[in-house]
Design a protein around this motif. Sequence first.
Motif, mmCIF file in Angstrom:
data_model
loop_
_atom_site.group_PDB
_atom_site.id
_atom_site.type_symbol
_atom_site.label_atom_id
_atom_site.label_comp_id
_atom_site.label_asym_id
_atom_site.label_seq_id
_atom_site.Cartn_x
_atom_site.Cartn_y
_atom_site.Cartn_z
ATOM 1 N N ILE A 105 0.842 -1.191 0.000
ATOM 2 C CA ILE A 105 0.000 0.000 0.000
ATOM 3 C C ILE A 105 0.881 1.246 0.000
ATOM 4 O O ILE A 105 0.608 2.220 -0.684
ATOM 5 N N TRP A 106 1.957 1.175 0.776
ATOM 6 C CA TRP A 106 2.909 2.276 0.892
ATOM 7 C C TRP A 106 4.286 1.694 1.190
ATOM 8 O O TRP A 106 4.396 0.680 1.887
ATOM 9 N N MET A 107 5.328 2.332 0.651
ATOM 10 C CA MET A 107 6.689 1.872 0.941
ATOM 11 C C MET A 107 7.645 3.058 0.923
ATOM 12 O O MET A 107 7.490 3.990 0.127
ATOM 13 N N LYS A 108 8.630 2.978 1.817
ATOM 14 C CA LYS A 108 9.700 3.974 1.876
ATOM 15 C C LYS A 108 11.012 3.247 2.121
ATOM 16 O O LYS A 108 11.102 2.406 3.016
ATOM 17 N N ILE A 109 12.009 3.557 1.304
ATOM 18 C CA ILE A 109 13.352 2.998 1.468
ATOM 19 C C ILE A 109 14.288 4.165 1.760
ATOM 20 O O ILE A 109 14.310 5.147 1.010
ATOM 21 N N THR A 110 15.055 4.034 2.831
ATOM 22 C CA THR A 110 16.052 5.034 3.194
ATOM 23 C C THR A 110 17.400 4.336 3.315
ATOM 24 O O THR A 110 17.495 3.288 3.967
ATOM 25 N N VAL A 111 18.427 4.902 2.689
ATOM 26 C CA VAL A 111 19.779 4.378 2.841
ATOM 27 C C VAL A 111 20.663 5.534 3.302
ATOM 28 O O VAL A 111 20.744 6.562 2.629
ATOM 29 N N VAL A 112 21.278 5.344 4.458
ATOM 30 C CA VAL A 112 22.217 6.323 5.005
ATOM 31 C C VAL A 112 23.609 5.725 4.829
ATOM 32 O O VAL A 112 23.939 4.712 5.451
ATOM 33 N N TYR A 113 24.380 6.335 3.952
ATOM 34 C CA TYR A 113 25.717 5.832 3.641
ATOM 35 C C TYR A 113 26.753 6.412 4.590
ATOM 36 O O TYR A 113 26.639 7.551 5.033
ATOM 37 N N LYS A 114 27.784 5.630 4.870
ATOM 38 C CA LYS A 114 28.901 6.113 5.674
ATOM 39 C C LYS A 114 29.610 7.224 4.908
ATOM 40 O O LYS A 114 29.636 7.238 3.676
ATOM 41 N N THR A 115 30.169 8.164 5.624
ATOM 42 C CA THR A 115 30.849 9.317 5.036
ATOM 43 C C THR A 115 31.974 8.858 4.114
ATOM 44 O O THR A 115 32.752 7.978 4.463
ATOM 45 N N ARG A 116 32.012 9.462 2.927
ATOM 46 C CA ARG A 116 33.088 9.200 1.960
ATOM 47 C C ARG A 116 33.541 10.516 1.385
ATOM 48 O O ARG A 116 32.722 11.311 0.935
ATOM 49 N N GLY A 117 34.827 10.749 1.414
ATOM 50 C CA GLY A 117 35.362 11.994 0.869
ATOM 51 C C GLY A 117 34.854 13.218 1.609
ATOM 52 O O GLY A 117 34.726 14.286 1.026
#
Length: 130
Positions: A105-117
């Motif tokens: 019915i509803w979906m949310k994907i969150t990706v928090v990446y580790k700091t790079r550069g």
Amino acid sequence: MPKAEGKTFSFLGEDAIETGILETIDFHNKEREFVRYETDEFSAVCPFSGLPDIGKVTIEYIPSDKIIELKSLKYYFVSFRNVGIYQEKATQRIFDDLFELLKPIWMKITVVYKTRGGIDATTIIEKGER
């Protein structure tokens, strides 16, 4: 496309992502249940340098009639490990694969990446009616 300076590492193409490994479980609930899964063990590689991109994936959804089987989800994530894919594209790919499979019915994907550069990156995709 510019070339990376210094050493680069080899990586696989997106066709190595194993969407066929994903399994579902029938789920029928009279209430609109909110489901959240999180893992900080997601990794893929930068298609520019081959260096690892590591992130925390949060999947949130309201199921329609099926939920994801978690062991298959873990195997799916592992299949990204040596794939060269930009961070934004990885989030889109996860969203597209899971949305198509589950038809929630509803979906949310969150990706928090580790700091790079010295840069922090968070990518979010959401669809449906919460």
